[in-house]
Write an enzyme that holds these catalytic residues in place. Structure first.
Site, PDB file in Angstrom:
ATOM      1  CE  LYS A 177      54.407  43.858  42.489  1.00 24.84           C
ATOM      2  NZ  LYS A 177      53.777  43.943  43.137  1.00 24.84           N
ATOM      3  CG  ASP A 233      51.090  41.993  41.170  1.00 23.41           C
ATOM      4  OD1 ASP A 233      50.943  42.444  41.822  1.00 23.41           O
ATOM      5  OD2 ASP A 233      51.667  42.484  40.225  1.00 23.41           O
TER       6      ASP A 233
HETATM    7  P1  NDP Z   1      41.670  40.215  40.390  1.00 24.07           P
HETATM    8  O1  NDP Z   1      42.313  39.426  39.350  1.00 24.07           O
HETATM    9  O2  NDP Z   1      41.131  38.450  41.290  1.00 24.07           O
HETATM   10  O3  NDP Z   1      39.779  40.763  40.471  1.00 24.07           O
HETATM   11  C1  NDP Z   1      40.014  41.738  40.126  1.00 24.07           C
HETATM   12  C2  NDP Z   1      38.431  42.927  39.537  1.00 24.07           C
HETATM   13  O4  NDP Z   1      38.753  43.642  39.338  1.00 24.07           O
HETATM   14  C3  NDP Z   1      37.922  41.691  38.950  1.00 24.07           C
HETATM   15  O5  NDP Z   1      36.545  41.595  39.021  1.00 24.07           O
HETATM   16  C4  NDP Z   1      38.058  42.226  37.435  1.00 24.07           C
HETATM   17  O6  NDP Z   1      36.850  41.868  36.965  1.00 24.07           O
HETATM   18  C5  NDP Z   1      37.945  43.638  37.774  1.00 24.07           C
HETATM   19  N1  NDP Z   1      38.489  44.441  37.172  1.00 24.07           N
HETATM   20  C6  NDP Z   1      39.861  44.849  36.278  1.00 24.07           C
HETATM   21  N2  NDP Z   1      39.673  45.910  35.865  1.00 24.07           N
HETATM   22  C7  NDP Z   1      38.758  46.755  35.796  1.00 24.07           C
HETATM   23  C8  NDP Z   1      38.341  47.804  35.376  1.00 24.07           C
HETATM   24  N3  NDP Z   1      39.216  47.776  33.925  1.00 24.07           N
HETATM   25  N4  NDP Z   1      36.864  47.986  35.501  1.00 24.07           N
HETATM   26  C9  NDP Z   1      36.309  47.063  36.405  1.00 24.07           C
HETATM   27  N5  NDP Z   1      36.711  45.947  36.861  1.00 24.07           N
HETATM   28  C10 NDP Z   1      37.869  45.818  36.806  1.00 24.07           C
HETATM   29  O7  NDP Z   1      42.253  40.080  41.454  1.00 24.07           O
HETATM   30  P2  NDP Z   1      42.607  41.035  43.009  1.00 24.07           P
HETATM   31  O8  NDP Z   1      40.871  40.799  43.764  1.00 24.07           O
HETATM   32  O9  NDP Z   1      43.161  39.958  43.263  1.00 24.07           O
HETATM   33  O10 NDP Z   1      43.128  42.279  42.923  1.00 24.07           O
HETATM   34  C11 NDP Z   1      41.907  43.042  43.074  1.00 24.07           C
HETATM   35  C12 NDP Z   1      42.900  44.718  43.075  1.00 24.07           C
HETATM   36  O11 NDP Z   1      43.606  45.051  44.198  1.00 24.07           O
HETATM   37  C13 NDP Z   1      44.393  44.938  42.412  1.00 24.07           C
HETATM   38  O12 NDP Z   1      44.461  46.390  42.217  1.00 24.07           O
HETATM   39  C14 NDP Z   1      45.258  44.373  42.814  1.00 24.07           C
HETATM   40  O13 NDP Z   1      46.928  44.769  42.867  1.00 24.07           O
HETATM   41  C15 NDP Z   1      45.395  44.710  44.786  1.00 24.07           C
HETATM   42  N6  NDP Z   1      45.373  43.635  45.967  1.00 24.07           N
HETATM   43  C16 NDP Z   1      45.611  42.761  45.570  1.00 24.07           C
HETATM   44  C17 NDP Z   1      46.259  41.828  46.345  1.00 24.07           C
HETATM   45  C18 NDP Z   1      45.578  39.857  46.377  1.00 24.07           C
HETATM   46  O14 NDP Z   1      46.265  39.294  48.051  1.00 24.07           O
HETATM   47  N7  NDP Z   1      44.881  39.398  45.797  1.00 24.07           N
HETATM   48  C19 NDP Z   1      47.174  42.304  47.288  1.00 24.07           C
HETATM   49  C20 NDP Z   1      46.501  43.931  47.776  1.00 24.07           C
HETATM   50  C21 NDP Z   1      46.252  44.727  46.904  1.00 24.07           C
HETATM   51  P3  NDP Z   1      37.168  40.951  35.664  1.00 24.07           P
HETATM   52  O15 NDP Z   1      36.719  39.995  35.825  1.00 24.07           O
HETATM   53  O16 NDP Z   1      36.083  41.590  35.310  1.00 24.07           O
HETATM   54  O17 NDP Z   1      37.990  41.610  34.676  1.00 24.07           O
END
Ligand code: NDP
Length: 444
Positions: free
Chosen positions: A126, A166
């Site tokens: 990482k 990430d």
């Molecule tokens: P994105 O940034 O695309 O989406 C995150 C979503 O979560 C957005 O809708 C965001 O809303 C919401 N969000 C963020 N913070 C908060 C909060 N405090 N309360 C409520 N909603 C919140 O990220 P990803 O979809 O890529 O990732 C989501 C999760 O999955 C993370 O934990 C990431 O580490 C994990 N992950 C992702 C992978 C990937 O391939 N993308 C792989 C493995 C794990 P807003 O737009 O308002 O910020």
């Protein structure tokens, strides 16, 4: 003091002020107690756990760059090559002001077991920097990425260490990082994953984590003689993981009734309209509030509340620590049968315990969201072979990987007398392969 407790105490003493790293080591090692106790003599003589909790190598470096006002800025970059027993180091780069060595070590440690679970030859690593891409111009982002890669390029390579994106590192950053690596190394190789399709990226990488989550959820339900078709599902978030989890859930015959962002959440009793969700989040990049303009029968609520809806299945896909004990209690009282984590660490420890005690099928993110890194592994394979698979081919391989993970975590739990404890199963299955490889390779 037992072997595990000794190692945990050493980690705390030798790595001061790294609470996230302490927490990750504690959580993993404590859940491995049953395996470690069964092999304690060998593991202790070989100092297996002491080696496993110490990164093989870590680099911390200066990243100077010039902002749009001509001011020189300095950030701290780092890369932790945690464990290379089963393949080249693999893990994302995070650009966020909160980044420090303890957080990168916690993520690298966890990544080692997640990568092992995919069955692909990938070690754990990482990296990142305490740089905040929010509000920066494209030129500033490029300047930062070029400076960061000028140093990082010394330590990575297609057969050595293959970073990915990430938080804060998306397609734009990967492009700038790849361009700079190519200039410095004079090599066109798959040194990063998450690349654009025009320069070595893989089809289905965008959808991989969400799709993978549903392949695993579907298989886990089947193992418990339950069908996903016809079930009602709550999804949190509306980002990459949430959108493609919703897409695949609908495709598999379930009805998704919620979506959220950091401002609020929606409940659409008729089922989320995926095209509307994509239009709002992927095209217009608006708040989830806008959904009700397209779908007047849906309700919008400010703040949190997705887990208060009566559903059969909950898929937390937003962020860490978003499903608390109170939410778990509400889900259980509403008859929820499964919680599968799309995000990293979305469920608190107390909530996880409560769900498990109440016989809710619980799949930890380490296994359930491994589809993303698995498809990164498939991108590496395509780059090495200088070939491109079709979307159908990648999707089929992803599906097989997720089905294998499901059976592996289930079998591992059963072998150690904890049938249905998929948290334990995931930690054990991920650990066993790395442990075997380390023991076979001698003292290194
Ligand atoms: P994105 O940034 O695309 O989406 C995150 C979503 O979560 C957005 O809708 C965001 O809303 C919401 N969000 C963020 N913070 C908060 C909060 N405090 N309360 C409520 N909603 C919140 O990220 P990803 O979809 O890529 O990732 C989501 C999760 O999955 C993370 O934990 C990431 O580490 C994990 N992950 C992702 C992978 C990937 O391939 N993308 C792989 C493995 C794990 P807003 O737009 O308002 O910020």
């Amino acid at each position: 003091m037992g072997y595990i407790d000794e190692v945990i105490a050493q980690v705390i003493e030798k790595n001061p002020a790294q609470p996230e790293f302490h927490q990750a080591v504690k959580e993993v090692l404590e859940s491995l107690r049953v395996v470690v106790e069964a092999n304690e003599e060998v593991y202790k003589r070989e100092a297996l756990l002491e080696r496993m909790v110490q990164p093989e190598r870590q680099f911390v470096f200066r990243v100077p760059w010039v902002d749009d006002q001509g001011q020189v800025q300095v950030n701290t970059g780092m890369r932790v090559q945690f464990n290379g027993a089963i393949g080249p180091y693999k893990g994302g780069l995070r650009f966020h002001p909160s980044v420090n060595l303890g957080i990168i070590k916690f993520l690298g440690f966890e990544q080692t077991f997640k990568n092992s679970l995919t069955g692909l030859p990938m070690g754990g690593g990482k990296g990142g920097a305490d740089f905040d891409p929010k509000g920066k111009s494209d030129r500033e982002i490029m300047a930062f990425c070029q400076s960061f890669m000028t140093e990082l390029s010394k330590y990575i390579g297609a057969d050595t260490d293959v970073p990915a994106g990430d938080i804060g590192v998306g397609a734009r950053e990967i492009g700038y990082l790849f361009g700079q690596y190519k200039r410095i190394a004079s090599k066109y190789e798959g040194v990063l994953t998450g690349k654009g399709l025009s320069y070595g990226g893989s089809l289905v990488r965008t959808q991989a984590t969400g799709y993978g989550l549903l392949y695993l959820t579907d298989e886990l339900l089947k193992l418990n003689n339950i069908s996903l078709a016809g079930k009602t599902v709550a999804v949190s978030g509306s980002g990459n993981v949430a959108i493609y989890a919703t897409e695949k859930a609908i495709e598999l015959g379930a009805k998704v009734v919620t979506a959220s962002d950091s401002k609020g959440w929606i409940y659409d009793p008729e089922g989320i309209d995926l095209e509307v969700l994509k239009e709002i989040k992927e095209v217009k990049r608006e708040r989830i509030l806008e959904y009700t303009k397209y779908r007047p029968n849906a309700q919008y609520h400010e703040g949190k509340g997705v887990w208060s809806v009566k559903v059969d299945i909950a898929l937390p896909c937003a962020t860490q620590n978003e499903l608390h004990l109170e939410d778990a209690k509400q889900l259980v009282s509403n008859g929820c049968i499964a919680v599968c984590e799309g995000a990293n660490m979305p469920t608190t420890l107390e909530a996880t315990k409560y769900l498990q005690e109440n016989k809710v099928i619980f799949a930890p993110g380490k296994a359930a969201n491994a589809g993303g890194v698995a498809t990164s592994g498939l991108e590496m394979a395509q780059n090495s072979g200088r070939i491109s698979w079709t979307a159908e081919e990648v999707d089929e391989k992803l599906k097989n990987i997720m089905i294998n993970i499901t059976h592996n975590i289930s079998d591992a739990a059963e072998r150690y007398g904890a049938k249905g404890n998929y948290v334990l199963g995931a930690n054990i299955a991920g650990f066993e392969k790395v442990a075997d490889a380390m023991l076979a390779q001698g003292v290194c």
